[in-house]
Design a protein around this motif. Structure first.
Motif, PDB file in Angstrom:
ATOM      1  N   ALA A 101      84.496  62.405  70.662  1.00  0.00           N
ATOM      2  CA  ALA A 101      85.276  62.540  69.423  1.00  0.00           C
ATOM      3  C   ALA A 101      84.478  62.053  68.225  1.00  0.00           C
ATOM      4  CB  ALA A 101      86.589  61.763  69.542  1.00  0.00           C
ATOM      5  N   LEU A 102      83.765  60.937  68.397  1.00  0.00           N
ATOM      6  CA  LEU A 102      82.951  60.380  67.317  1.00  0.00           C
ATOM      7  C   LEU A 102      81.855  61.355  66.912  1.00  0.00           C
ATOM      8  CD1 LEU A 102      82.086  57.965  65.525  1.00  0.00           C
ATOM      9  CD2 LEU A 102      80.717  57.163  67.463  1.00  0.00           C
ATOM     10  N   LEU A 103      81.173  61.933  67.892  1.00  0.00           N
ATOM     11  CA  LEU A 103      80.092  62.871  67.607  1.00  0.00           C
ATOM     12  C   LEU A 103      80.613  64.129  66.918  1.00  0.00           C
ATOM     13  CD1 LEU A 103      78.179  62.434  70.969  1.00  0.00           C
ATOM     14  CD2 LEU A 103      77.218  61.947  68.709  1.00  0.00           C
ATOM     15  N   ARG A 104      81.731  64.650  67.399  1.00  0.00           N
ATOM     16  CA  ARG A 104      82.306  65.849  66.768  1.00  0.00           C
ATOM     17  C   ARG A 104      82.683  65.581  65.315  1.00  0.00           C
ATOM     18  NH1 ARG A 104      85.048  66.494  71.772  1.00  0.00           N
ATOM     19  NH2 ARG A 104      86.919  65.519  70.877  1.00  0.00           N
ATOM     20  N   GLU A 105      83.270  64.417  65.074  1.00  0.00           N
ATOM     21  CA  GLU A 105      83.692  64.075  63.711  1.00  0.00           C
ATOM     22  C   GLU A 105      82.499  63.944  62.774  1.00  0.00           C
ATOM     23  OE1 GLU A 105      85.774  60.388  61.256  1.00  0.00           O
ATOM     24  OE2 GLU A 105      85.721  60.344  63.445  1.00  0.00           O
ATOM     25  N   ARG A 106      81.470  63.218  63.212  1.00  0.00           N
ATOM     26  CA  ARG A 106      80.335  62.938  62.327  1.00  0.00           C
ATOM     27  C   ARG A 106      79.388  64.133  62.179  1.00  0.00           C
ATOM     28  NH1 ARG A 106      79.687  57.429  61.515  1.00  0.00           N
ATOM     29  NH2 ARG A 106      81.775  56.485  61.572  1.00  0.00           N
TER      30      ARG A 106
END
Length: 330
Positions: free
Chosen positions: A167-172
Motif C-alpha cells: 500500500a505504501l509503495l502504491r501510494e508513493r
C-alpha cells in the motif's frame, strides 16, 4: 579496497538529509562496518544502505529521499536529465551519465506499446538493498513527473522481492506494484517517451554536457573488460536469450576468439564471467521470488534444469531448493 571502476560516492547532501530524517551517520557507519562514506565499493555501498534500513525508524525512507533526489541535487545525472527535451532524452541522459557516479546501468526496452526501464548494478554480488531500490524508483518517477508537470506516470513497477509495504509503495509511486518478478523494473506507456519536458533547457544542457563527456572519457579508460562482459551477459539474459560467447562477442564488436584471448590476459575466462552473473542472479531469484527452479534455469540461459542444478551445487554445495529453504529459515 575499491578499484578505479568500482567507486560509489555518497552525496554529502544525502547524508545531511538522512540525519534530518532520524538516521545518524555515525550509527549507520557502525552498523555497516565502515570507517567513512568516501570511495565505497558496490558491496560497501550496499552494506551502507542495509545499515540505513536497520537504523532508520521509517519504512518509507528510500521513497522519501528518492522523491527528493532531483530537487536536492544528489545526482549529477538526474540534474542533467531534467534539462532534456523529453522523457526519451532524459532516459538517454540518465543512462549515459549515471556511470559517472556509480557502476549502475540504465536500460530501456520497448515492446508491444510499453517502455520498460531497468537499473542494473554491474558489479553486484548480492541483492540490491530494499531501500536503495525504493529510492531509485522514487527518484525516476519523481523526475518523470517533474519534467512533464505531472503528465506522465508509470503504468506499473515490478520488484524482485517478496511482497511487503504494498500500500505504501502504491501510494508513493502512484501505480500498481507487483512482487516476485524476475528483475526490478518500471514500465511506462511507449507514447510517454515523447512527452515534452517543461524543465527542458537546451542552453543549460549544452553547458553541462562537455564537462560530463570529458569525465566519461576519463572513466572509460579505467573500465574492466570483465565488467563489460558481465553487462552484455546480463543484457542477453534479461532479453530471454542464451548468452553464448559468440553472442556476447558480437555485442562487443569483437570476435569470440579475440574476446577469449583478452579475458585470458586478465586471468579469467568467458565461462568464469558467465558463472559469476548466473550465480548472483540465481541467488537473488531464489531468495526473492517464488519462481520454480526450472523457470529460473531457463531465465539464466541453461538448456535444461539439470545443468542448472549441477552448476548451483558447484557454487553453493547444495541444491537450489535446499538453498532457498535455508535462506527462508533465516
Amino acid at each position: 579496497m575499491t578499484s578505479a571502476r568500482d567507486i560509489v560516492p555518497i552525496s554529502a547532501r544525502l547524508l545531511e538529509r538522512l540525519e534530518a530524517l532520524g538516521t545518524p551517520r555515525d550509527r549507520v557507519l557502525a552498523h555497516a562496518g565502515l570507517a567513512a562514506t568516501t570511495a565505497l565499493s558496490t558491496e560497501q555501498f550496499f552494506a551502507f544502505w542495509r545499515a540505513v534500513e536497520e537504523v532508520s525508524p521509517r519504512r518509507d525512507l528510500g521513497l522519501v529521499v528518492g522523491a527528493e533526489a532531483s530537487e536536492r541535487g544528489y545526482s549529477v545525472a538526474s540534474a542533467a536529465a531534467l534539462h532534456a527535451a523529453d522523457l526519451a532524452g532524459a532516459l538517454h541522459t540518465l543512462a549515459r551519465y549515471k556511470r559517472l557516479t556509480c557502476p549502475e546501468v540504465v536500460e530501456l526496452e520497448v515492446a508491444r506499446g510499453e517502455a520498460h526501464v531497468r537499473f542494473h548494478w554491474v558489479l553486484a554480488t548480492s541483492e540490491v538493498p530494499r531501500l536503495l531500490v525504493d529510492s531509485t524508483f522514487a527518484s525516476f518517477t519523481s523526475l518523470a513527473r517533474r519534467g512533464t508537470a505531472g503528465a506522465v506516470a508509470p503504468l506499473r513497477i515490478e520488484l524482485a522481492r517478496a511482497a511487503g509495504d504494498a500500500a505504501l509503495l502504491r501510494e508513493r509511486l502512484g501505480c500498481p506494484v507487483a512482487f516476485g518478478a524476475p528483475v526490478d523494473r518500471i514500465t511506462f506507456a511507449e507514447r510517454a517517451l515523447a512527452a515534452r519536458f517543461v524543465t527542458a533547457d537546451a542552453e543549460a544542457f549544452s553547458r553541462v554536457v562537455p564537462g560530463l563527456e570529458a569525465e566519461l572519457v576519463g572513466r572509460s579508460r579505467t573500465r574492466s573488460l570483465r565488467d563489460e562482459v558481465r553487462l552484455v551477459i546480463a543484457r542477453k539474459m534479461s532479453s530471454g536469450a542464451r548468452p553464448s560467447v559468440d553472442q556476447v562477442a558480437r555485442g562487443m564488436h569483437v570476435s569470440a576468439r579475440t574476446l577469449q584471448r583478452r579475458l585470458g590476459e586478465e586471468r579469467t575466462s568467458y565461462q568464469e564471467q558467465l558463472d559469476a552473473v548466473r550465480r548472483t542472479s540465481a541467488r537473488r531469484l531464489l531468495a526473492n521470488t517464488d519462481l520454480d527452479p526450472i523457470d529460473i534455469a531457463f531465465l539464466l540461459g541453461f538448456e535444461e534444469p539439470n545443468s542448472f542444478v549441477r552448476a548451483f551445487r558447484g557454487w553453493e554445495r547444495t541444491t537450489p531448493t535446499r538453498w532457498r529453504a535455508r535462506v527462508a529459515r533465516g
